[in-house]
Design a protein around this motif. Sequence first.
Motif, PDB file in Angstrom:
ATOM      1  N   VAL A  85      19.041-105.757 -13.018  1.00  0.00           N
ATOM      2  CA  VAL A  85      19.293-107.056 -13.867  1.00  0.00           C
ATOM      3  C   VAL A  85      19.194-106.587 -15.499  1.00  0.00           C
ATOM      4  O   VAL A  85      19.808-107.193 -16.096  1.00  0.00           O
ATOM      5  N   ILE A  86      18.131-105.703 -15.629  1.00  0.00           N
ATOM      6  CA  ILE A  86      17.841-104.984 -17.046  1.00  0.00           C
ATOM      7  C   ILE A  86      17.960-103.444 -17.000  1.00  0.00           C
ATOM      8  O   ILE A  86      18.021-102.849 -15.546  1.00  0.00           O
ATOM      9  N   GLN A  87      18.524-103.009 -18.205  1.00  0.00           N
ATOM     10  CA  GLN A  87      18.528-101.510 -18.121  1.00  0.00           C
ATOM     11  C   GLN A  87      17.730-101.174 -19.546  1.00  0.00           C
ATOM     12  O   GLN A  87      17.860-101.651 -20.302  1.00  0.00           O
ATOM     13  N   PRO A  88      17.516 -99.859 -19.588  1.00  0.00           N
ATOM     14  CA  PRO A  88      17.106 -99.341 -20.952  1.00  0.00           C
ATOM     15  C   PRO A  88      17.936 -99.389 -22.133  1.00  0.00           C
ATOM     16  O   PRO A  88      18.813 -99.025 -21.799  1.00  0.00           O
ATOM     17  N   GLY A  89      17.371 -99.505 -23.283  1.00  0.00           N
ATOM     18  CA  GLY A  89      18.162 -99.128 -24.493  1.00  0.00           C
ATOM     19  C   GLY A  89      18.929-100.563 -24.960  1.00  0.00           C
ATOM     20  O   GLY A  89      19.149-101.728 -24.068  1.00  0.00           O
ATOM     21  N   VAL A 102      19.940-106.906 -20.921  1.00  0.00           N
ATOM     22  CA  VAL A 102      20.413-107.690 -19.629  1.00  0.00           C
ATOM     23  C   VAL A 102      21.570-106.968 -19.352  1.00  0.00           C
ATOM     24  O   VAL A 102      22.707-106.959 -20.067  1.00  0.00           O
ATOM     25  N   SER A 103      21.674-106.392 -18.299  1.00  0.00           N
ATOM     26  CA  SER A 103      23.027-105.542 -17.850  1.00  0.00           C
ATOM     27  C   SER A 103      23.718-106.308 -16.844  1.00  0.00           C
ATOM     28  O   SER A 103      25.050-106.096 -16.578  1.00  0.00           O
ATOM     29  N   ASP A 104      23.309-107.277 -16.058  1.00  0.00           N
ATOM     30  CA  ASP A 104      24.034-107.992 -15.086  1.00  0.00           C
ATOM     31  C   ASP A 104      23.526-109.512 -15.224  1.00  0.00           C
ATOM     32  O   ASP A 104      22.499-110.108 -14.701  1.00  0.00           O
ATOM     33  N   GLU A 106      24.875-111.984 -14.092  1.00  0.00           N
ATOM     34  CA  GLU A 106      25.214-113.123 -13.094  1.00  0.00           C
ATOM     35  C   GLU A 106      23.889-112.752 -12.082  1.00  0.00           C
ATOM     36  O   GLU A 106      23.327-113.852 -11.597  1.00  0.00           O
ATOM     37  N   LYS A 107      23.405-111.583 -12.125  1.00  0.00           N
ATOM     38  CA  LYS A 107      22.022-111.534 -11.238  1.00  0.00           C
ATOM     39  C   LYS A 107      20.873-112.231 -12.024  1.00  0.00           C
ATOM     40  O   LYS A 107      20.107-112.839 -11.411  1.00  0.00           O
ATOM     41  N   LEU A 108      21.052-112.158 -13.297  1.00  0.00           N
ATOM     42  CA  LEU A 108      19.707-112.964 -14.052  1.00  0.00           C
ATOM     43  C   LEU A 108      19.729-114.401 -13.752  1.00  0.00           C
ATOM     44  O   LEU A 108      18.857-115.018 -13.582  1.00  0.00           O
ATOM     45  N   LYS A 109      21.295-114.945 -13.567  1.00  0.00           N
ATOM     46  CA  LYS A 109      21.213-116.256 -13.390  1.00  0.00           C
ATOM     47  C   LYS A 109      20.833-116.996 -12.210  1.00  0.00           C
ATOM     48  O   LYS A 109      20.073-117.761 -11.929  1.00  0.00           O
ATOM     49  N   LYS A 110      20.771-115.578 -11.143  1.00  0.00           N
ATOM     50  CA  LYS A 110      20.333-116.201  -9.854  1.00  0.00           C
ATOM     51  C   LYS A 110      18.671-116.444  -9.978  1.00  0.00           C
ATOM     52  O   LYS A 110      18.293-117.084  -8.989  1.00  0.00           O
ATOM     53  N   TYR A 111      18.221-115.446 -10.601  1.00  0.00           N
ATOM     54  CA  TYR A 111      16.694-115.798 -11.017  1.00  0.00           C
ATOM     55  C   TYR A 111      16.313-117.013 -11.687  1.00  0.00           C
ATOM     56  O   TYR A 111      15.153-117.524 -11.487  1.00  0.00           O
ATOM     57  N   LEU A 112      17.274-117.685 -12.248  1.00  0.00           N
ATOM     58  CA  LEU A 112      17.201-119.045 -13.134  1.00  0.00           C
ATOM     59  C   LEU A 112      17.141-120.286 -12.185  1.00  0.00           C
ATOM     60  O   LEU A 112      16.533-121.170 -12.557  1.00  0.00           O
ATOM     61  N   ASN A 113      17.751-120.008 -11.058  1.00  0.00           N
ATOM     62  CA  ASN A 113      18.058-121.009 -10.123  1.00  0.00           C
ATOM     63  C   ASN A 113      16.864-121.338  -9.228  1.00  0.00           C
ATOM     64  O   ASN A 113      16.052-120.521  -9.014  1.00  0.00           O
TER      65      ASN A 113
END
Length: 113
Positions: A85-89, A102-104, A106-113
């Motif tokens: 969901v996150i990556q360095p840099g 935040v690298s993805d 869509e995956k982050l949004k899944k955590y928000l639900n």
Amino acid sequence: MRQNIEHDLSKEDILRMIVKHLDVFPLTCLDAIREVIRSSLKQRGLIGGVTKQTGAATITYNRKISEKDIQLINDCIYDLLYSRVIQPGINNDNRDLPWIHVSDKEKLKKYLN
């Protein structure tokens, strides 16, 4: 006098705070994420300066974030890293940790639900 105290934060509570921060600030650093948690605990009165009346004496001390909460914050950060969901840099000058992005989304949004 310093005192650590256990808080009633669950891993889900901490993860939710981190994900909300990342949703607003997709380019950030690990210290900023940790500060979000500290600020939330301070606003709730769970850490920071505390004054207690004991008999005739007044005692003031600083409650610090618990080791358990620190470990939970790190667990959440690493879970987000490992699930990509996150990556360095964040840019060419800050390519590594502690900087993250935040690298993805869509995956982050899944955590928000």
